[in-house]
Design an enzyme around this catalytic site. Structure first.
Site, mmCIF file in Angstrom:
data_model
loop_
_atom_site.group_PDB
_atom_site.id
_atom_site.type_symbol
_atom_site.label_atom_id
_atom_site.label_comp_id
_atom_site.label_asym_id
_atom_site.label_seq_id
_atom_site.Cartn_x
_atom_site.Cartn_y
_atom_site.Cartn_z
ATOM 1 N N CYS A 1 -5.093 12.814 12.470
ATOM 2 C CA CYS A 1 -5.581 11.356 12.029
ATOM 3 C C CYS A 1 -5.766 10.697 13.256
ATOM 4 O O CYS A 1 -5.289 10.957 14.549
ATOM 5 C CB CYS A 1 -4.992 10.780 10.924
ATOM 6 S SG CYS A 1 -3.604 9.665 11.462
ATOM 7 N N ARG B 1 -0.606 14.756 12.457
ATOM 8 C CA ARG B 1 0.309 14.470 11.457
ATOM 9 C C ARG B 1 0.564 15.589 10.591
ATOM 10 O O ARG B 1 0.034 15.865 9.560
ATOM 11 C CB ARG B 1 -0.107 13.260 10.662
ATOM 12 C CG ARG B 1 -0.052 11.868 11.257
ATOM 13 C CD ARG B 1 -0.654 10.782 10.719
ATOM 14 N NE ARG B 1 0.212 10.221 9.825
ATOM 15 C CZ ARG B 1 -0.056 9.085 9.182
ATOM 16 N NH1 ARG B 1 -1.212 8.415 9.472
ATOM 17 N NH2 ARG B 1 0.862 8.409 8.281
ATOM 18 N N ARG C 1 -8.341 -0.758 4.812
ATOM 19 C CA ARG C 1 -7.218 0.342 4.213
ATOM 20 C C ARG C 1 -6.042 -0.383 4.021
ATOM 21 O O ARG C 1 -5.363 0.198 3.202
ATOM 22 C CB ARG C 1 -7.229 1.420 5.092
ATOM 23 C CG ARG C 1 -8.605 2.100 5.183
ATOM 24 C CD ARG C 1 -8.046 3.465 6.189
ATOM 25 N NE ARG C 1 -6.936 4.135 5.979
ATOM 26 C CZ ARG C 1 -5.863 4.463 6.588
ATOM 27 N NH1 ARG C 1 -6.198 4.483 8.014
ATOM 28 N NH2 ARG C 1 -4.881 4.683 6.212
ATOM 29 N N ASP D 1 4.524 0.775 11.944
ATOM 30 C CA ASP D 1 3.466 0.133 11.435
ATOM 31 C C ASP D 1 3.310 -1.442 11.985
ATOM 32 O O ASP D 1 2.314 -2.140 11.751
ATOM 33 C CB ASP D 1 3.319 0.046 9.854
ATOM 34 C CG ASP D 1 3.113 1.427 9.507
ATOM 35 O OD1 ASP D 1 2.519 2.425 10.188
ATOM 36 O OD2 ASP D 1 3.068 1.691 8.195
ATOM 37 N N LYS E 1 0.837 -1.075 0.058
ATOM 38 C CA LYS E 1 -0.090 -0.097 -0.177
ATOM 39 C C LYS E 1 0.742 1.385 -0.133
ATOM 40 O O LYS E 1 0.543 2.440 -0.698
ATOM 41 C CB LYS E 1 -0.899 0.210 1.285
ATOM 42 C CG LYS E 1 -1.576 1.102 1.592
ATOM 43 C CD LYS E 1 -2.369 1.248 2.767
ATOM 44 C CE LYS E 1 -1.876 1.404 4.096
ATOM 45 N NZ LYS E 1 -1.553 3.044 4.400
ATOM 46 N N ASN E 2 1.871 1.278 0.740
ATOM 47 C CA ASN E 2 2.777 2.597 1.056
ATOM 48 C C ASN E 2 3.619 2.945 -0.204
ATOM 49 O O ASN E 2 4.265 3.863 -0.135
ATOM 50 C CB ASN E 2 3.431 2.434 2.402
ATOM 51 C CG ASN E 2 2.439 2.530 3.503
ATOM 52 O OD1 ASN E 2 1.285 2.947 3.363
ATOM 53 N ND2 ASN E 2 3.068 2.539 4.772
HETATM 54 C C1 UD1 Z 1 4.305 6.739 6.157
HETATM 55 C C2 UD1 Z 1 3.299 5.558 6.083
HETATM 56 C C3 UD1 Z 1 2.999 5.159 7.099
HETATM 57 C C4 UD1 Z 1 3.765 4.737 8.413
HETATM 58 C C5 UD1 Z 1 4.834 6.124 8.429
HETATM 59 C C6 UD1 Z 1 6.238 5.854 9.322
HETATM 60 C C7 UD1 Z 1 2.603 6.002 3.932
HETATM 61 C C8 UD1 Z 1 1.191 6.186 3.153
HETATM 62 N N1 UD1 Z 1 2.161 6.140 5.174
HETATM 63 O O1 UD1 Z 1 3.353 8.020 6.677
HETATM 64 O O2 UD1 Z 1 2.247 3.939 7.246
HETATM 65 O O3 UD1 Z 1 3.653 4.497 9.725
HETATM 66 O O4 UD1 Z 1 5.386 6.283 7.080
HETATM 67 O O5 UD1 Z 1 6.783 5.047 8.821
HETATM 68 O O6 UD1 Z 1 3.273 5.779 3.259
HETATM 69 N N2 UD1 Z 1 6.213 14.598 10.527
HETATM 70 C C9 UD1 Z 1 6.333 15.932 10.785
HETATM 71 N N3 UD1 Z 1 6.081 16.779 9.765
HETATM 72 C C10 UD1 Z 1 5.984 16.584 8.559
HETATM 73 C C11 UD1 Z 1 5.876 15.066 8.255
HETATM 74 C C12 UD1 Z 1 5.970 14.223 9.287
HETATM 75 O O7 UD1 Z 1 6.230 16.325 11.900
HETATM 76 O O8 UD1 Z 1 6.040 17.128 7.668
HETATM 77 C C13 UD1 Z 1 6.429 13.740 11.722
HETATM 78 C C14 UD1 Z 1 5.054 12.939 11.790
HETATM 79 O O9 UD1 Z 1 3.986 13.638 12.600
HETATM 80 C C15 UD1 Z 1 5.405 11.467 12.465
HETATM 81 C C16 UD1 Z 1 6.734 11.319 11.830
HETATM 82 O O10 UD1 Z 1 7.308 12.676 11.367
HETATM 83 O O11 UD1 Z 1 5.470 11.763 13.822
HETATM 84 C C17 UD1 Z 1 6.817 10.268 10.856
HETATM 85 O O12 UD1 Z 1 6.118 10.411 9.693
HETATM 86 P P1 UD1 Z 1 6.370 10.293 8.297
HETATM 87 O O13 UD1 Z 1 7.631 9.435 8.251
HETATM 88 O O14 UD1 Z 1 6.134 11.574 7.478
HETATM 89 O O15 UD1 Z 1 5.005 9.485 8.100
HETATM 90 P P2 UD1 Z 1 3.984 9.265 6.756
HETATM 91 O O16 UD1 Z 1 4.737 9.629 5.572
HETATM 92 O O17 UD1 Z 1 2.803 10.327 7.364
#
Ligand code: UD1
Length: 417
Positions: free
Chosen positions: A116, A121, A396, A304, A22-23
């Site tokens: 979420c 996030r 999902r 995850d 999915k990711n």
């Molecule tokens: C992706 C995955 C999700 C997984 C996560 C971490 C997808 C669709 N989802 O989510 O399943 O759990 O990686 O492996 O690929 N953060 C910030 N600012 C930002 C972006 C992120 O503070 O602009 C923080 C988030 O709040 C979180 C951490 O960074 O605490 C990790 O987030 P991130 O690596 O961005 O995860 P996602 O891409 O949302």
């Protein structure tokens, strides 16, 4: 509303074939927007999040049609850079479309993805990177409005965010000049996105583990790409074998993407063998405790998989400690597991889980995707009947979750209201 009804106490046995990730599928579908010709994305899991992303692409004027195990996307006729509020609000990954829309049209508009079910996030790292590329970003009135063709530059991410890395790589493909991303995420799904984009004529390369260089100014062309196997789906079924004392063979798994989890499962007493892309796991009668497990960006232990391993620890011989370092609110399955007889204590980012001899069936609620899967796994082990409500959340991330487990000998069925 859907529920899963599980009669526990059966050891799983058999073979499960791992689906596409999915990711990886979500950012790759978004990346199709960069390419004005048809692309075929094979081994694409038919999940609700993937259907939503296909819906978003259609709303932007693309064609997106299923053929066999793949989605064919033609963004040649895309006509707008503004995402509709109702559709985009429903999945967080709609934010991935900002990068490709900017790369293609020099403009993008999306609703704010907001919080979420696993915590707040933010998207500040995505937007900071886009600003560094010279894009004007306006966050007023709950929408993100971006304007200007991205310009190549060096961007250092303060945290290796998966989504920000993907978004900026996609923006960089459509940028003028080269972009260097420092401290990018190292998840295998990033490499799958890069492989797709390289296959479509762009030029992205890792330079060591802490930099990615993207050459700008190229135009994408049609390509075919098969999505890599889902390490989280594979991991969930590995835990299903571990928690039931079962014996499963996972076909099409990539063990190199599962190292941190396999180490934890061995510590818990599982026997794991691999041959080619088959992973063979035998669970112990009762797992051993995990003395300290910490979630971290890849190649660390994946957040995850934290909830599924939490479920495993509830029936361990001793006391386990889990530390969640990626998301701040990702222990909501703990309170549900307590209803099933688990003994755990959660404070902030840490959970202390004292293993109990047996869990009992209860009615519990899937609060989020992976937490929901974890409750079902606990139900497979528990004595009596477990009902997991709001099971549509599990859809999902898992294709035919109940049917897959049933085929491996679980007594599980799904009811839709
Ligand atoms: C992706 C995955 C999700 C997984 C996560 C971490 C997808 C669709 N989802 O989510 O399943 O759990 O990686 O492996 O690929 N953060 C910030 N600012 C930002 C972006 C992120 O503070 O602009 C923080 C988030 O709040 C979180 C951490 O960074 O605490 C990790 O987030 P991130 O690596 O961005 O995860 P996602 O891409 O949302």
């Amino acid at each position: 509303m859907a529920k899963l009804i599980i009669e526990g106490g059966r050891a799983l046995k058999g073979q499960i074939t791992v689906q596409g990730a999915k990711n990886a599928a979500l950012p790759i579908l978004a990346a199709a927007m960069l390419i004005p010709e048809p692309v075929r994305i094979g081994n694409c899991p038919r999940l609700t999040d993937v259907e939503h992303m296909a819906g978003l692409l259609r709303a932007l004027g693309c064609r997106a049609d299923w053929t066999g195990d793949g989605l064919v996307v033609d963004a040649g006729c895309a006509r707008t850079a503004a995402l509709p509020e109702d559709l985009a609000g429903s999945i967080r990954s709609s934010v991935f479309l900002l990068g490709p829309l900017l790369g293609r049209f020099g403009a993008a508009e999306a609703p704010y993805p907001g919080g979420c079910d696993i915590g707040n996030r933010p998207v500040d790292l995505h937007l900071k990177g886009l600003r560094a590329m010279g894009v004007k970003v306006d966050e007023a009135s709950g929408r993100i409005r971006c304007l200007g063709r991205p310009r190549g530059t060096e961007i250092a991410l303060e945290y290796p965010s998966v989504g920000a890395t993907e978004n900026l790589l996609m923006a960089a493909c459509g940028a003028e000049g080269d972009t260097i991303l420092v401290n990018p995420a190292r998840e295998p799904e990033i490499d799958d996105l890069m492989a797709f984009l390289n296959g479509a004529g762009f030029d992205l390369r890792r330079e060591g583990s802490s930099r990615i260089r993207v050459r700008g100014g190229r135009r994408g062309h049609g390509t075919a790409h098969a999505i890599l196997p889902d390490r989280i789906e594979a991991g969930t079924y590995l835990v299903a074998a571990a928690i039931t004392g079962g014996h499963l063979v996972l076909r099409g798994a990539r063990k190199e993407h599962l190292s941190a989890l396999l180490t934890a499962l061995k510590e818990a007493g599982c026997r794991i063998r691999s041959e080619g892309t088959d992973l063979d796991i035998e669970g112990p009668e009762r797992p051993r405790e995990l003395r300290r497990l910490v979630t971290l960006p890849y190649p660390g232990f994946p957040t995850d998989m934290q909830s599924q391993v939490f479920a495993l620890c509830t029936v361990a011989r001793g006391t386990s400690v889990l530390e969640e370092n990626v998301f701040e609110d990702r222990f909501r399955h703990g309170a549900e597991l307590v209803r099933m007889g688990a003994d755990c204590f959660i404070r902030g980012r840490s959970a202390v889980i004292r293993g109990v001899k047996s869990l009992h069936g209860a009615t519990v609620t899937a609060r989020d995707l992976r937490g929901g899967a974890a409750l079902a796994l606990a139900g497979l082990r528990a004595e009596g009947i477990t009902v997991v409500e709001q099971a549509e959340r599990i859809d999902r991330g898992y294709v035919d979750f109940a049917a897959t487990l049933r085929q491996a000998g679980a007594a599980i069925r799904r009811e839709d209201d």
